[in-house]
Design a protein around this motif. Structure first.
Motif, mmCIF file in Angstrom:
data_model
loop_
_atom_site.group_PDB
_atom_site.id
_atom_site.type_symbol
_atom_site.label_atom_id
_atom_site.label_comp_id
_atom_site.label_asym_id
_atom_site.label_seq_id
_atom_site.Cartn_x
_atom_site.Cartn_y
_atom_site.Cartn_z
ATOM 1 N N PHE A 173 0.828 -1.206 0.000
ATOM 2 C CA PHE A 173 0.000 0.000 0.000
ATOM 3 C C PHE A 173 0.865 1.260 0.000
ATOM 4 C CE2 PHE A 173 -3.645 -2.655 1.196
ATOM 5 C CZ PHE A 173 -4.637 -2.056 0.441
ATOM 6 N N LYS A 174 1.986 1.193 0.690
ATOM 7 C CA LYS A 174 2.865 2.362 0.750
ATOM 8 C C LYS A 174 3.396 2.697 -0.649
ATOM 9 C CE LYS A 174 5.829 4.347 4.152
ATOM 10 N NZ LYS A 174 6.409 4.163 5.433
ATOM 11 N N LYS A 175 3.727 1.661 -1.416
ATOM 12 C CA LYS A 175 4.194 1.882 -2.790
ATOM 13 C C LYS A 175 3.076 2.462 -3.659
ATOM 14 C CE LYS A 175 7.689 -1.729 -2.667
ATOM 15 N NZ LYS A 175 8.049 -3.079 -3.101
ATOM 16 N N CYS A 176 1.843 2.064 -3.398
ATOM 17 C CA CYS A 176 0.692 2.566 -4.168
ATOM 18 C C CYS A 176 0.383 4.023 -3.849
ATOM 19 C CB CYS A 176 -0.548 1.723 -3.872
ATOM 20 S SG CYS A 176 -0.448 0.049 -4.498
ATOM 21 N N ALA A 177 0.828 4.500 -2.699
ATOM 22 C CA ALA A 177 0.494 5.857 -2.264
ATOM 23 C C ALA A 177 1.007 6.917 -3.230
ATOM 24 C CB ALA A 177 1.035 6.099 -0.857
ATOM 25 N N ILE A 178 2.028 6.585 -3.996
ATOM 26 C CA ILE A 178 2.554 7.525 -4.994
ATOM 27 C C ILE A 178 1.453 7.846 -6.011
ATOM 28 C CG2 ILE A 178 4.238 7.812 -6.861
ATOM 29 C CD1 ILE A 178 6.052 5.873 -5.253
ATOM 30 N N TYR A 179 0.687 6.825 -6.350
ATOM 31 C CA TYR A 179 -0.365 6.964 -7.360
ATOM 32 C C TYR A 179 -1.743 7.249 -6.759
ATOM 33 C CZ TYR A 179 3.428 4.587 -9.734
ATOM 34 O OH TYR A 179 4.661 4.255 -10.217
ATOM 35 N N GLU A 180 -1.951 6.778 -5.549
ATOM 36 C CA GLU A 180 -3.249 6.958 -4.881
ATOM 37 C C GLU A 180 -3.010 7.319 -3.420
ATOM 38 O OE1 GLU A 180 -6.685 7.736 -3.995
ATOM 39 O OE2 GLU A 180 -6.486 7.036 -6.053
ATOM 40 N N PRO A 181 -2.980 8.627 -3.100
ATOM 41 C CA PRO A 181 -2.678 9.075 -1.740
ATOM 42 C C PRO A 181 -3.575 8.491 -0.650
ATOM 43 C CG PRO A 181 -2.633 10.918 -3.275
ATOM 44 C CD PRO A 181 -3.179 9.729 -4.021
ATOM 45 N N SER A 182 -4.796 8.084 -0.994
ATOM 46 C CA SER A 182 -5.685 7.517 0.029
ATOM 47 C C SER A 182 -5.137 6.191 0.581
ATOM 48 C CB SER A 182 -7.094 7.319 -0.528
ATOM 49 O OG SER A 182 -7.084 6.348 -1.559
ATOM 50 N N ALA A 183 -4.172 5.596 -0.119
ATOM 51 C CA ALA A 183 -3.553 4.360 0.370
ATOM 52 C C ALA A 183 -2.831 4.589 1.699
ATOM 53 C CB ALA A 183 -2.595 3.796 -0.676
ATOM 54 N N LEU A 184 -2.426 5.842 1.946
ATOM 55 C CA LEU A 184 -1.751 6.153 3.217
ATOM 56 C C LEU A 184 -2.685 5.971 4.406
ATOM 57 C CD1 LEU A 184 0.411 9.247 2.205
ATOM 58 C CD2 LEU A 184 1.179 6.902 2.656
ATOM 59 N N THR A 185 -3.979 6.183 4.206
ATOM 60 C CA THR A 185 -4.955 5.957 5.277
ATOM 61 C C THR A 185 -4.980 4.473 5.644
ATOM 62 O OG1 THR A 185 -6.292 7.782 4.462
ATOM 63 C CG2 THR A 185 -7.374 6.224 5.933
ATOM 64 N N ILE A 186 -4.957 3.630 4.634
ATOM 65 C CA ILE A 186 -4.938 2.180 4.874
ATOM 66 C C ILE A 186 -3.634 1.792 5.561
ATOM 67 C CG2 ILE A 186 -4.967 -0.092 3.769
ATOM 68 C CD1 ILE A 186 -6.777 1.220 1.596
ATOM 69 N N CYS A 187 -2.530 2.425 5.160
ATOM 70 C CA CYS A 187 -1.237 2.158 5.817
ATOM 71 C C CYS A 187 -1.319 2.455 7.312
ATOM 72 C CB CYS A 187 -0.127 3.000 5.188
ATOM 73 S SG CYS A 187 0.429 2.412 3.590
ATOM 74 N N LYS A 188 -1.940 3.584 7.665
ATOM 75 C CA LYS A 188 -2.079 3.945 9.086
ATOM 76 C C LYS A 188 -2.905 2.904 9.834
ATOM 77 C CE LYS A 188 -0.166 8.102 9.373
ATOM 78 N NZ LYS A 188 1.132 8.203 9.973
ATOM 79 N N GLU A 189 -3.975 2.418 9.206
ATOM 80 C CA GLU A 189 -4.811 1.395 9.847
ATOM 81 C C GLU A 189 -4.019 0.104 10.058
ATOM 82 O OE1 GLU A 189 -8.352 0.942 7.485
ATOM 83 O OE2 GLU A 189 -8.912 3.037 7.773
ATOM 84 N N ILE A 190 -3.229 -0.275 9.067
ATOM 85 C CA ILE A 190 -2.415 -1.489 9.193
ATOM 86 C C ILE A 190 -1.367 -1.309 10.283
ATOM 87 C CG2 ILE A 190 -0.741 -2.985 8.018
ATOM 88 C CD1 ILE A 190 -2.322 -2.453 5.406
ATOM 89 N N GLU A 191 -0.768 -0.122 10.365
ATOM 90 C CA GLU A 191 0.227 0.157 11.406
ATOM 91 C C GLU A 191 -0.399 0.020 12.798
ATOM 92 O OE1 GLU A 191 1.656 4.047 10.362
ATOM 93 O OE2 GLU A 191 2.595 3.284 8.518
ATOM 94 N N CYS A 192 -1.616 0.529 12.956
ATOM 95 C CA CYS A 192 -2.313 0.397 14.251
ATOM 96 C C CYS A 192 -2.588 -1.074 14.570
ATOM 97 C CB CYS A 192 -3.606 1.189 14.245
ATOM 98 S SG CYS A 192 -3.356 2.974 14.265
ATOM 99 N N LEU A 193 -3.005 -1.816 13.559
ATOM 100 C CA LEU A 193 -3.270 -3.241 13.744
ATOM 101 C C LEU A 193 -1.996 -3.983 14.145
ATOM 102 C CD1 LEU A 193 -5.189 -5.657 13.571
ATOM 103 C CD2 LEU A 193 -4.707 -5.761 11.113
ATOM 104 N N ILE A 194 -0.890 -3.655 13.502
ATOM 105 C CA ILE A 194 0.394 -4.291 13.829
ATOM 106 C C ILE A 194 0.780 -3.970 15.276
ATOM 107 C CG2 ILE A 194 2.880 -4.195 13.373
ATOM 108 C CD1 ILE A 194 2.150 -3.966 10.361
ATOM 109 N N LEU A 195 0.631 -2.716 15.679
ATOM 110 C CA LEU A 195 0.958 -2.340 17.067
ATOM 111 C C LEU A 195 0.083 -3.067 18.075
ATOM 112 C CD1 LEU A 195 1.585 1.502 16.692
ATOM 113 C CD2 LEU A 195 3.296 -0.291 17.103
#
Length: 97
Positions: free
Chosen positions: A69-91
């Motif tokens: 998703f982080k790589k996709c953020a270059i093309y679709e900035p909303s992917a960063l929101t999903i990255c944050k959710e995954i980071e919270c899940l990992i924590l």
């Protein structure tokens, strides 16, 4: 004998067979020796069971999805929101594990 070892004292504890088996089982689940398990209890810590292999596989899969998703953020900035959710899940998983 090192100073650290000479500072340690040996104690003898009598346990019933059931208690002995429980101590062995609990220490093994935590990936600790029986002595280290007891030391942690004496220090006021509650040893946690060692997470199973599947836990680490799940965590690695989440890291992989996150990186995708982080790589996709270059093309679709909303992917960063999903990255944050995954980071919270990992924590959250790391706290449980």
């Amino acid at each position: 004998m090192s100073r650290k070892q000479s500072d340690k004292k040996v104690i003898t504890v009598r346990l019933s067979e059931e208690e002995k088996q429980k101590l062995e089982r609990c220490a093994n689940l935590c990936g600790l020796s029986q002595s280290e398990f007891i030391r942690q209890l004496c220090a006021g810590k509650t040893p946690k069971a060692k997470p199973p292999r599947e836990f680490w596989e799940l965590l690695n899969a989440l890291y992989s999805v996150h990186n995708g998703f982080k790589k996709c953020a270059i093309y679709e900035p909303s992917a960063l929101t999903i990255c944050k959710e995954i980071e919270c899940l990992i924590l959250d998983l790391q706290e449980v594990g």
